[in-house]
Enzyme design. Structure first.
Site, PDB file in Angstrom:
ATOM      1  N   CYS A   1       0.696  -1.248   0.103  1.00 20.95           N
ATOM      2  CA  CYS A   1      -0.110  -0.063   0.202  1.00 20.95           C
ATOM      3  C   CYS A   1       1.044   1.297   0.101  1.00 20.95           C
ATOM      4  CB  CYS A   1      -1.048   0.064   1.162  1.00 20.95           C
ATOM      5  SG  CYS A   1      -1.917   1.462   1.391  1.00 20.95           S
ATOM      6  N   CYS A   2       0.881   1.700   1.092  1.00 18.10           N
ATOM      7  CA  CYS A   2       1.648   3.141   1.361  1.00 18.10           C
ATOM      8  C   CYS A   2       2.992   3.179   1.888  1.00 18.10           C
ATOM      9  CB  CYS A   2       0.778   3.641   2.229  1.00 18.10           C
ATOM     10  SG  CYS A   2      -0.894   3.349   2.008  1.00 18.10           S
TER      11      CYS A   2
END
Length: 775
Positions: A413-414
């Site tokens: 994801c991030c």
């Protein structure tokens, strides 16, 4: 599950020239890489530019997307699948790497298994009507994840969701944050992987509840690999066997990844540690004369353009939390090996070079695993590309390695590290859990468990604070009780969500590209971090008086006097930040989690910091929302939360002070990531471009070797981008955990972005010196 027979001659040919043996006996990309990769110490001078063919494909993609943005995106009403949807193309005659998400470019897939209501809402908001027959199936006969979750949700969870103290939970869409090792398809082919699943299935002797579930999951993974084979067949590609060269390796990985994107709409669909594997194929092909450097770069450019076409059908409510339509196709590169060798390869350069060749873009989410031991030419190149594009994020491998994230770790994801093939069964995948609003918990606790915006809504039980001046120790004791309730409730929600997701929408195709026996991180998150820390600091070091209505309900605060803020490199307040993070994590870690997961915490908000700000009342350090007489929420004075682990915009520290404060946060209590998003002016970094780049290298070296974990780096002056951002022009920036084209942000999100600190000095000491010297 049938035994799969494969001609061994195929493997001998595919693996010719590759070193090592243990990766041949059992699937392990990690061991293959260790035996075969070539560290690259040189610079970017070998890179090739774009071809006319690549620029043509880019034009088709951009024009098609622009057209649909003016009209509407095509969307399926049939239930999505991996291989029952026909093959799709961008421009078949001119493509090098095949495979897209649907049978038409940018056609959105209909995915109702997470929740039929959300899926149908997405249909309607995109201008389409649901199929009545499908609606009947998923409301009368088939159970969705959302159905199962709400059957099991407790009253505490429902109250927390209603109050927006616990928000953004993946209880109606796929959870995301699982990364398949898609390079397994390239190195081994589907037949090998399917046979390995058969062997694992047959090896389970004892039949109990856990083994029954595992046997079913292995069977589902086996079936999913069969669907991947069928998807390859649609494009005339035999992915049963391993790839023979770098072009096929890229092609096979794309087929595996697009199979995922056809059926899973998680909040993040990350790619993993792909460049280093592809580099091994590329080096062999270059040595053989199979392909030229220009051809290999063109394959990479084509692959990256395919990744940029991935798009999911989202609702407007979802977009408020994840604005800009991110897909989080996080692609991790560089890093260090356990043997002390760096892991920079030429392929890392090629992926970064796509920003120049086919243009700057938010996806894939290019992520460099940083160490001061990486070759200086590579670090210099990264900083020059960030200076030019502001679209690369950096994560510190030294910090993450201390928590067991190995040499083939990647980012999900991030900012969340994972180690998919970790042989100690730790950090293999993540069960995503959004985040909770700790500031609301603090403020609600002060009011005796009544919501900080809606005074008549009781969220939890705790004695109210009745003091005329808030006392730090009294408030802290009250807050700890609120944290007890919050973390207990949060864990209950997460256990339910991930149990039901496995039951009703198991991500078999992603799990098929992982080892059979894995252990998950369970990712819990915090928002409102800096305002909570600053509020506690104000209570401790200044004078904070609650302002109450006639019923004794606190609706505002009067803060008198000075107090240190988080982000100013002041141990008085930074110690409060350290305490809060540890207090939150230790409460989570003492719970029994689904499938014996490991509790991890993130300081990360995406663009949801704006949404959460609109759900939170006044605090001692900021203005929030309040209710009008008619009961509607008044947003006229709201001051937005800072994103992730960022200090408040009111903190007086320069960039270096910010970095020093964040370095003090213990990653052991935040394995899910400590996200810092920075905007720094070029003039703060030096007078010339070369000086600015060199200083960036030095600063990141110091931050990551000193305990830092993540930096979103934007090198820009606010005055240069303000009008463009507010007028909806194309501006690519990194925000909390991902990259976005600001034209897709809401007006409020654009405003919040431009209100962030754009550092014009590195340190407040520099500012003082400049003031004395009249600069």
């Amino acid at each position: 599950m049938a035994t799969v027979k494969t001609n061994t001659d195929v493997f001998e040919k595919a693996w010719e020239g590759f070193k090592g043996t243990d990766w041949k006996d059992r699937a392990s990309i990690s061991r293959f890489v260790q035996d075969n990769y070539t560290p690259y110490d040189g610079d970017e001078s070998f890179l090739a530019g774009p071809t006319e063919r690549s620029l043509h494909i880019k034009k088709v993609v951009e024009e098609t997307k622009a057209h649909y943005e003016e009209t509407r995106f095509p969307m399926d009403t049939r239930i999505t699948s991996i291989a029952d949807i026909p093959a799709g193309y961008i421009d078949k005659e001119n493509e090098l790497i095949f495979g897209i998400q649907n049978d038409e470019l940018f056609k959105l897939n209909f995915m109702p298994k997470g929740g039929i209501r959300m899926a149908e809402t997405a249909l309607k908001e995109h201008g389409y009507e649901p199929d009545p027959a499908v609606h009947e199936i998923f409301t009368k006969y088939a159970t969705t994840v959302n159905d199962g979750i709400f059957r099991a949700y407790t009253s505490n969870i429902r109250r927390a969701r209603h109050a927006h103290t616990v928000t953004g939970l993946p209880d109606a869409y796929s959870r995301g944050r699982i990364i398949g090792v898609y390079a397994r398809l390239a190195l081994y082919g589907a037949d090998y992987l399917m046979q390995e699943k058969v062997n694992d299935w047959n090896s389970i002797a004892e039949i109990d509840e856990e083994s029954i579930r595992l046997r079913e999951e292995i069977n589902l993974q086996y079936q999913a690999l069969g669907e991947v084979v069928r998807l390859g067949d649609l494009y005339g590609l035999d992915v049963r066997k391993p790839a023979m060269n770098v072009k096929e390796a890229i092609q096979w990985i794309n087929i595996a990844f697009m199979a995922v994107c056809r059926v899973i709409n998680g909040a993040a669909t990350s790619l993993g540690r792909v460049p280093i594997v592809l580099d091994i194929f590329a080096e062999r092909d270059l040595a053989r004369g199979t392909f030229t450097e220009s051809e290999i770069q063109e394959f990479v450019d084509d692959f990256v353009m395919k990744l940029r076409t991935v798009k999911f059908a989202r609702t407007k409510a979802y977009d408020e939390l994840y604005s800009g339509d991110p897909t989080f196709i996080t692609t991790s590169m560089a890093g260090m090996g356990a043997d002390g060798r760096h892991r920079v390869t030429k392929m890392d350069y090629r992926f970064l070079n796509t920003l120049d060749n086919i243009g700057n873009a938010p996806e894939p989410n290019l992520t460099v695993l940083w160490s001061s031991k990486l070759p200086y030419p590579f670090r210099h190149y990264c900083m020059s590309m960030s200076h030019k594009h502001s679209s690369i994020q950096y994560e510190g491998v030294t910090t993450m390695a201390k928590e067991g994230y190995g040499e083939m770790s990647c980012i999900s994801c991030c900012v969340s590290p994972l180690d998919p093939e970790n042989e100690d069964r730790r950090h293999n995948l993540q069960y995503f859990g959004a985040r909770v609003n700790v500031l609301k918990a603090l403020l609600t606790g002060l009011n005796g468990g009544y919501d900080d915006v809606h005074k008549d809504y009781k969220v939890f039980d705790v004695e109210p604070i009745r003091d005329e001046v808030l006392d730090f120790e009294t408030v802290k004791a009250n807050f700890e009780k609120a944290l007890d309730w919050l973390t207990d409730t949060y864990v209950d929600a997460m256990n339910i969500i991930h149990y039901m997701t496995d039951k009703y929408n198991y991500e078999a195709v992603q799990m098929a590209f992982l080892p059979t026996r894995v252990k998950a991180n369970m990712g819990f998150g915090i928002c409102g971090f800096s305002n909570t820390v600053d509020s506690l600091s104000a209570i401790k070091y200044a004078t904070v008086k609650p302002i109450r209505d006639e019923d004794g309900y606190i609706y505002d605060y009067e803060t008198v006097g000075n107090f240190p803020r988080y982000g100013e490199d002041d141990d008085r307040v930074d110690s409060i930040a350290e305490w809060l993070l540890e207090a939150f994590h230790t409460r989570l870690a003492r719970h029994k989690l689904y499938k014996d997961s490991e509790a991890t915490v993130s300081l990360l908000t995406i663009t949801s910091n704006v949404a959460y700000s609109k759900q939170t009342g006044n605090s001692p350090v900021h203005k929030g929302v309040y209710l009008n007489e008619d009961g509607s929420v008044n947003l006229s004075k709201v001051e937005f939360f800072s994103p992730g682990a960022n200090p408040s915009n009111k903190a007086s520290g320069g960039w270096l002070q910010n970095l020093n404060s964040l370095k003090k946060l213990d990653f052991a209590h935040a394995n899910d990531g400590i996200s810092l998003t920075t905007q720094v002016s070029p003039k703060a970094l030096g007078k010339t471009f070369d000086e600015q780049v060199a200083n960036l290298v030095t600063i990141l070296d110091g931050y990551f070797e000193g305990g830092g974990q993540h930096v979103n780096l934007n090198v820009m002056d606010l005055k240069d981008v303000y009008d463009k951002i507010m007028n909806g022009e194309d501006v690519i920036v990194r925000i909390s955990g991902y990259c976005v084209n600001t034209k897709y942000l809401t007006k409020e999100q654009k405003t919040e972005l431009t209100q962030r600190v754009f550092h014009e000095v590195l340190s407040m000491d520099d500012a003082a010196t400049d003031l004395v010297n009249n600069k």
